[in-house]
Motif scaffolding. Structure first.
Motif, PDB file in Angstrom:
ATOM      1  N   PRO A  41     -42.129 -51.057  -8.485  1.00 34.94           N
ATOM      2  CA  PRO A  41     -43.093 -51.416  -9.539  1.00 34.94           C
ATOM      3  C   PRO A  41     -43.862 -52.653  -9.112  1.00 34.94           C
ATOM      4  CG  PRO A  41     -40.916 -52.201 -10.122  1.00 34.94           C
ATOM      5  CD  PRO A  41     -40.757 -51.453  -8.834  1.00 34.94           C
ATOM      6  N   PRO A  42     -44.822 -53.134  -9.919  1.00 33.54           N
ATOM      7  CA  PRO A  42     -45.530 -54.371  -9.569  1.00 33.54           C
ATOM      8  C   PRO A  42     -44.528 -55.479  -9.284  1.00 33.54           C
ATOM      9  CG  PRO A  42     -46.618 -53.318 -11.407  1.00 33.54           C
ATOM     10  CD  PRO A  42     -45.361 -52.544 -11.157  1.00 33.54           C
ATOM     11  N   PHE A  43     -44.761 -56.199  -8.197  1.00 32.90           N
ATOM     12  CA  PHE A  43     -43.788 -57.178  -7.719  1.00 32.90           C
ATOM     13  C   PHE A  43     -43.636 -58.331  -8.697  1.00 32.90           C
ATOM     14  CE2 PHE A  43     -42.160 -60.536  -4.925  1.00 32.90           C
ATOM     15  CZ  PHE A  43     -41.134 -59.841  -4.304  1.00 32.90           C
ATOM     16  N   LEU A 171     -45.560 -61.952  -0.780  1.00 29.89           N
ATOM     17  CA  LEU A 171     -44.298 -61.260  -1.044  1.00 29.89           C
ATOM     18  C   LEU A 171     -44.526 -59.810  -1.459  1.00 29.89           C
ATOM     19  CD1 LEU A 171     -42.399 -64.137  -2.876  1.00 29.89           C
ATOM     20  CD2 LEU A 171     -41.959 -63.263  -0.578  1.00 29.89           C
ATOM     21  N   GLN A 172     -45.622 -59.572  -2.197  1.00 28.11           N
ATOM     22  CA  GLN A 172     -45.975 -58.193  -2.568  1.00 28.11           C
ATOM     23  C   GLN A 172     -46.215 -57.375  -1.309  1.00 28.11           C
ATOM     24  OE1 GLN A 172     -46.140 -56.632  -5.408  1.00 28.11           O
ATOM     25  NE2 GLN A 172     -47.712 -55.062  -5.343  1.00 28.11           N
ATOM     26  N   TRP A 173     -47.014 -57.927  -0.410  1.00 26.11           N
ATOM     27  CA  TRP A 173     -47.338 -57.249   0.848  1.00 26.11           C
ATOM     28  C   TRP A 173     -46.067 -57.015   1.654  1.00 26.11           C
ATOM     29  CZ3 TRP A 173     -52.314 -56.634   3.523  1.00 26.11           C
ATOM     30  CH2 TRP A 173     -52.182 -56.238   4.854  1.00 26.11           C
ATOM     31  N   GLU A 192     -49.003 -49.855  -8.744  1.00 25.58           N
ATOM     32  CA  GLU A 192     -49.932 -50.982  -8.640  1.00 25.58           C
ATOM     33  C   GLU A 192     -49.580 -51.889  -7.456  1.00 25.58           C
ATOM     34  OE1 GLU A 192     -52.513 -51.138 -10.514  1.00 25.58           O
ATOM     35  OE2 GLU A 192     -52.042 -50.002 -12.315  1.00 25.58           O
ATOM     36  N   PRO A 193     -49.531 -51.360  -6.227  1.00 23.39           N
ATOM     37  CA  PRO A 193     -49.227 -52.215  -5.078  1.00 23.39           C
ATOM     38  C   PRO A 193     -50.316 -53.235  -4.801  1.00 23.39           C
ATOM     39  CG  PRO A 193     -50.005 -50.089  -4.323  1.00 23.39           C
ATOM     40  CD  PRO A 193     -49.836 -49.981  -5.817  1.00 23.39           C
ATOM     41  N   ASP A 194     -51.489 -53.044  -5.409  1.00 23.64           N
ATOM     42  CA  ASP A 194     -52.598 -53.980  -5.227  1.00 23.64           C
ATOM     43  C   ASP A 194     -52.470 -55.204  -6.114  1.00 23.64           C
ATOM     44  OD1 ASP A 194     -54.162 -52.901  -7.884  1.00 23.64           O
ATOM     45  OD2 ASP A 194     -53.363 -51.256  -6.702  1.00 23.64           O
TER      46      ASP A 194
END
Length: 474
Positions: A41-43, A171-173, A192-194
């Motif tokens: 999920p979104p980080f 960290l998301q990347w 939502e990886p963006d």
């Protein structure tokens, strides 16, 4: 599939996947072609400490969408696999053959991860050796540097630090990329990886993920509202979902228009203004810009007409990547980035608000408030009294509840550490006994009551730098 309590559940109805009848040495069935699925999920961040987890526990947490709790384990596994492969290829030789090293760098997950982070964020990961007999927690640190002559060179004055301190975009990347590269995972579901990523970084991430999917024979599915990603994808790879209706793949490029119209492009006006004015102020949010505009007016100054504000919560390293990507399209772009000091050391910022921990870059000025939060600059007894209608003694008593004594003049840049280190957000707005909740006056209302001689020197210093940048001809 269904999502409940932030957990993704998948129930098999009909399938062409068949479990193998083979068993491993312990008598457990070998899964054959049944894919291993990771859901992200979104980080939302990572834990400050992460133990070495068993494969079963890592699989469980990843399946539950808790990738932040296994990010160090995932990175550590890639690193250890790389070490084993290097040792295998080296054999009895003193070093790897050039051909083996070239192939390793082009195909090995750890090498690909390092290369992506070096090129995109100017960052490299360092793994501390782990011995389960003596160590409880995994240590993965990041170092900053740049690629020179094909090699990543660490900045001499930069000390490595734990991943915990990196920004949400990085960290998301890292989390998405590490999962996608993991040889234990076949299918990656990204929600939502963006999130936390500037549009240009979004495009880079998805481009690299597409290559991983092709090269490593993986399947990557992502849900997004990013107009940048939707524009860039081939129409036949986009499944449009509408409430109450079955999803359908787009039939042609023209169908993208209807999808994009329903989403909008929040940054389009800002991009057009940047192209025209080439002056950029990066702040943490709309409220910070509004607050600074009020103080600019209270100083008798005019807010620069050729200045474009951009909102980004990440650290200067993330904002620098945003600036660098934009500058590639707008060569004369100049930017000032300012953010809260938060929990960083007092000596991490100098008397001119320059962030000492960030290497100076041409055209990009990285500033940091000397006080913990921007709200700390509102610690003016008289201004709070005027905006709330309370007596100055009542204001002093309220601050005393927070163990703070406000001096008669709290404007100096080197004001007492108690003022600089106080949790300004809590005191002004968030705590039960905050100024806003006890006196019913907002942060902006206090700012509007500040006289010129009550505005701290740090704020005036910031506006001098802002004015100087905006007066430079493009």
């Amino acid at each position: 599939m269904s999502l409940a309590n932030d957990r993704l559940f998948i129930k098999t109805t009909a399938t062409n996947l068949v479990l193998s009848e083979l068993q491993d040495e312990n008598g457990y069935p070998i899964e054959g072609v049944v894919p291993s699925v990771a859901y992200m999920p979104p980080f939302a961040g990572i834990t400050d400490r992460e133990t070495r987890l068993t494969p079963a526990m890592r699989t469980r947490l990843i399946g539950q969408g808790l990738s932040g709790g296994v990010i160090r384990n995932a990175v550590f596994d890639l690193h250890e696999a790389n070490k084993l492969e290097r040792n295998r290829l080296r054999g009895e030789q003193s070093k790897l053959k050039s051909s083996d090293l070239k192939r390793l760098r082009e195909t090995d997950p750890w090498e690909l991860l390092q290369k992506a982070l070096q090129e995109t964020f100017g960052t490299e990961l360092r793994i501390t050796p782990f011995n389960e007999r003596y160590h409880s927690y995994l240590r993965v640190e990041s170092v900053k540097g740049e690629i020179s002559e094909g090699q990543f060179k660490r900045y001499p004055s930069y000390s490595s630090r734990d991943l915990m301190v990196e920004g949400s975009g990085f960290l998301q990347w890292l989390s998405v990329y590490a999962l996608a590269l993991s040889p234990d995972i076949d299918v990656v579901l990204l929600d939502e990886p963006d999130a936390h990523l500037h549009p240009m970084l979004q495009q880079q991430l998805v481009s690299r993920l597409s290559k991983i999917a092709d090269d490593k024979k993986k399947q990557i599915l992502l849900a997004t509202h990013s107009t940048e990603l939707i524009r860039g994808y081939e129409f036949d790879k986009i499944l449009a979902l509408k409430k109450g209706k079955s999803g359908r793949y787009l039939g042609d490029d023209g169908a993208k228009i209807g999808v994009l119209a329903g989403i909008g492009a929040a940054h389009t006006p800002s991009l057009h203004a940047l192209i025209q004015y080439k002056k950029m102020l990066i702040v943490e949010g709309v409220s910070d810009e509004r607050f600074l505009r009020i103080l600019c007016e209270r100083l008798g100054e005019e807010w620069p007409k050729n200045l474009v504000s951009w909102y980004w919560t990440g650290k200067h390293s993330e904002r620098w990547q945003l600036y660098r990507q934009l500058k590639a399209e707008i060569p004369d772009l100049m930017a000032i980035s300012v953010r809260d000091r938060d929990d960083e050391a007092d000596n991490s910022v100098d008397s001119e608000l320059v962030d000492i921990g960030f290497k100076a870059q041409v055209g990009y000025i990285a500033l940091k408030w000397r006080r913990r939060h921007i709200e700390n600059y509102l610690f003016s007894v008289s201004a709070i009294a005027r905006s709330s209608g309370k007596s100055e003694q009542a204001v002093k008593d309220l601050f005393a509840e927070h163990a703070i004594a406000i001096p008669d003049d709290a404007t100096a840049s080197d004001v007492a550490m108690g003022i600089r280190d106080a949790h300004g957000k809590e005191i002004m707005m968030e705590a039960a006994n905050s100024v806003e909740k006890q006196f019913h006056c907002s942060r902006d209302e206090v700012a509007k009551q500040m006289e010129k001689n009550e505005i701290p020197e740090d704020i005036k210093s910031f506006f001098r730098k802002l004015k100087a940048m905006c007066e430079i001809s493009s």
